[in-house]
Design a protein around this motif. Sequence first.
Motif, mmCIF file in Angstrom:
data_model
loop_
_atom_site.group_PDB
_atom_site.id
_atom_site.type_symbol
_atom_site.label_atom_id
_atom_site.label_comp_id
_atom_site.label_asym_id
_atom_site.label_seq_id
_atom_site.Cartn_x
_atom_site.Cartn_y
_atom_site.Cartn_z
ATOM 1 N N VAL A 106 -18.308 -63.791 40.240
ATOM 2 C CA VAL A 106 -19.612 -64.241 40.708
ATOM 3 C C VAL A 106 -20.016 -65.446 39.887
ATOM 4 O O VAL A 106 -20.297 -65.342 38.699
ATOM 5 N N GLU A 107 -19.982 -66.620 40.465
ATOM 6 C CA GLU A 107 -20.295 -67.845 39.733
ATOM 7 C C GLU A 107 -21.790 -67.952 39.501
ATOM 8 O O GLU A 107 -22.605 -67.569 40.336
ATOM 9 N N ALA A 108 -22.164 -68.424 38.349
ATOM 10 C CA ALA A 108 -23.576 -68.555 38.015
ATOM 11 C C ALA A 108 -24.261 -69.538 38.963
ATOM 12 O O ALA A 108 -23.801 -70.653 39.149
ATOM 13 N N ALA A 109 -25.358 -69.091 39.542
ATOM 14 C CA ALA A 109 -26.113 -69.948 40.452
ATOM 15 C C ALA A 109 -27.118 -70.748 39.636
ATOM 16 O O ALA A 109 -28.286 -70.409 39.550
ATOM 17 N N ASP A 110 -26.647 -71.817 39.026
ATOM 18 C CA ASP A 110 -27.466 -72.574 38.075
ATOM 19 C C ASP A 110 -27.069 -74.034 38.176
ATOM 20 O O ASP A 110 -25.950 -74.406 37.863
ATOM 21 N N SER A 111 -28.002 -74.863 38.617
ATOM 22 C CA SER A 111 -27.702 -76.280 38.787
ATOM 23 C C SER A 111 -28.129 -77.112 37.588
ATOM 24 O O SER A 111 -27.973 -78.330 37.600
ATOM 25 N N THR A 112 -28.678 -76.486 36.561
ATOM 26 C CA THR A 112 -29.108 -77.234 35.393
ATOM 27 C C THR A 112 -27.894 -77.691 34.595
ATOM 28 O O THR A 112 -26.820 -77.096 34.671
ATOM 29 N N PRO A 113 -28.035 -78.760 33.810
ATOM 30 C CA PRO A 113 -26.904 -79.218 32.992
ATOM 31 C C PRO A 113 -26.472 -78.135 32.012
ATOM 32 O O PRO A 113 -27.285 -77.323 31.572
ATOM 33 N N PRO A 114 -25.211 -78.107 31.644
ATOM 34 C CA PRO A 114 -24.742 -77.097 30.685
ATOM 35 C C PRO A 114 -25.408 -77.311 29.335
ATOM 36 O O PRO A 114 -25.780 -78.432 28.981
ATOM 37 N N PRO A 115 -25.566 -76.259 28.569
ATOM 38 C CA PRO A 115 -26.172 -76.402 27.236
ATOM 39 C C PRO A 115 -25.339 -77.297 26.335
ATOM 40 O O PRO A 115 -24.136 -77.495 26.553
ATOM 41 N N ASP A 116 -25.973 -77.812 25.309
ATOM 42 C CA ASP A 116 -25.296 -78.645 24.327
ATOM 43 C C ASP A 116 -24.730 -77.725 23.246
ATOM 44 O O ASP A 116 -25.375 -77.423 22.244
ATOM 45 N N TYR A 117 -23.516 -77.252 23.475
ATOM 46 C CA TYR A 117 -22.915 -76.267 22.585
ATOM 47 C C TYR A 117 -22.491 -76.891 21.255
ATOM 48 O O TYR A 117 -22.046 -78.034 21.204
ATOM 49 N N ILE A 118 -22.589 -76.108 20.181
ATOM 50 C CA ILE A 118 -22.025 -76.472 18.891
ATOM 51 C C ILE A 118 -20.612 -75.909 18.837
ATOM 52 O O ILE A 118 -20.409 -74.704 18.991
ATOM 53 N N THR A 119 -19.637 -76.762 18.624
ATOM 54 C CA THR A 119 -18.240 -76.342 18.630
ATOM 55 C C THR A 119 -17.707 -76.248 17.198
ATOM 56 O O THR A 119 -18.325 -76.753 16.251
ATOM 57 N N PRO A 120 -16.530 -75.639 17.007
ATOM 58 C CA PRO A 120 -15.999 -75.463 15.649
ATOM 59 C C PRO A 120 -15.735 -76.750 14.883
ATOM 60 O O PRO A 120 -15.634 -76.707 13.647
ATOM 61 N N THR A 121 -15.622 -77.865 15.581
ATOM 62 C CA THR A 121 -15.334 -79.128 14.886
ATOM 63 C C THR A 121 -16.585 -79.966 14.643
ATOM 64 O O THR A 121 -16.488 -81.073 14.107
#
Length: 524
Positions: free
Chosen positions: A37-52
């Motif tokens: 079930v794909e998320a029904a969300d048209s907002t931009p993806p969050p600005d994730y903090i990654t390991p690098t």
Amino acid sequence: MTRRGPVLDRRGFLRLGSLGALGIGALGMGTTACGFVEAADSTPPPDYITPTDPEIAAAEEARGWNGRLAAFALTAAPATVDLGGRFVDTWSYGGRAVAPELRVTAGDRMQVAVRNELPADTTVHWHGIRIRNDMDGAAPATQSPIGPGTDFGYEFVVPDPGTHWYHSHSGLQADRGLFGALVVEDPNDASGADVDAVLVLDDWVDGLGTTPDAVLMALNPEISGGHAGHGGASAPMVHTADSLGVAQSFVAGGHGSSEPLGGMTQHIGYPLHLINGRPPNDPEVVTAAPGARVRLRIVNAAAETPYRVAVAGHELTVIAADGFDVVPTTTDTLIVGMAQRYDVLVTLKSGAWPVVAKVEGRDGYASTVLRSTDAAPLSNPDVGGAVPELSGRLLPESALRPAEAVRLDTRSPDRDYRVELIQAGDRYVWGMAGRDAGKLVMRQGERIRITMANTTTMWHPMHTHGHTFAVPDYGGLRRDTVNVLPGTELAVEFDADNPGEWMFHCHNAYHFEAGMTANLRYIR
């Protein structure tokens, strides 16, 4: 890993029960088990903090290095190990059935050079350490796997004292010999212990006619073994008919059952159980002077087995859980779930005393001996796993309370999540479901609450990477792995003080491989 995965709903997961486990390995670790079930969300993806990202280095800098380096070297390689006169082929660090014990002091910077001489990718996870995200060892989320014939250097500050451990976080490699104790000593230790000893408990199947990956196939033939999403992939695993036959016999003995754990305890009837890599007939004896206060650091490194632990002729005073001090509490016995650790004090009487870790809910045991220096060795150290204390006072983890110095302050949560722990019908497919399961995000400085609703008929030892939580229902007990009983809900709370992407999963290794995992992700 930064992709947004499908969001699992309960109905979609249950449909998987009729489809098999095909989707689990394909989806990998950045998603919540499987579902379509794909998320029904048209907002931009969050600005994730990654390991690098720079936030990781900033958090490490704030930990306060004491200026000391603690350097170690580990080589993961095939080995033939001696299990009390029975020689078996396995994978290990250092050629034994348990890896070398590593000891450091809180505030040290650990430098661990890891060489991979296995025929498969590997990583090392430093369980219980509030570690920098890019050193967590959870491929592919925090690093690329360490390929065969290659090296990787782990370097991180260990900020908190306590009894922890390290293990491969690739496929089912930790159900071989790729695990060991990591003790972070407290420079201000006030336990009063005269002797300090580690007891690493383990269930063993590798080399006894089969392998852990064959056992997983016996539990669900549609799982190929070696979950690629857990960083253990290389060539496809091939199992012989004999190996699969032995594996089938180990899972055909029914389910264990335990009232304290709420019912079913495990699916696998392990043929052997070890303490510090030794079977009951050939123990690694712990010795101390009569009258000494012995600190036993108990680590359950088993893949699927809970143990009920007792010392013959003695009571136990529990002083720490998962590395965090508790109000000292006396008991005869306690149950240790997979990945959990307890520190107990024993005032040693003169004599030789069996220490037994009885499999909770079914037959089987590991044992060793605690002997005073004025006593003769036992002529037969294997007492059959029966000591009266196992039937004495049982201390549930819910009765423990945190020491005041480690208590998490009380505040309202900034984010309040709820996830369901779920099984797909009667198939060996497990997951984490619900609208929040695929979006466990947080910002630095927030207080996070996650309520786990166990809808299955089995208990689950749930573990968070990079964070230690408080359990409000247990008076704020601090842990990193807590047992969630079937048909119950249990909430944990923690401060979002360690940025990055972190795993949150069941520490039954086979449930984990079969899908019971999610990610905790920091956003800006």
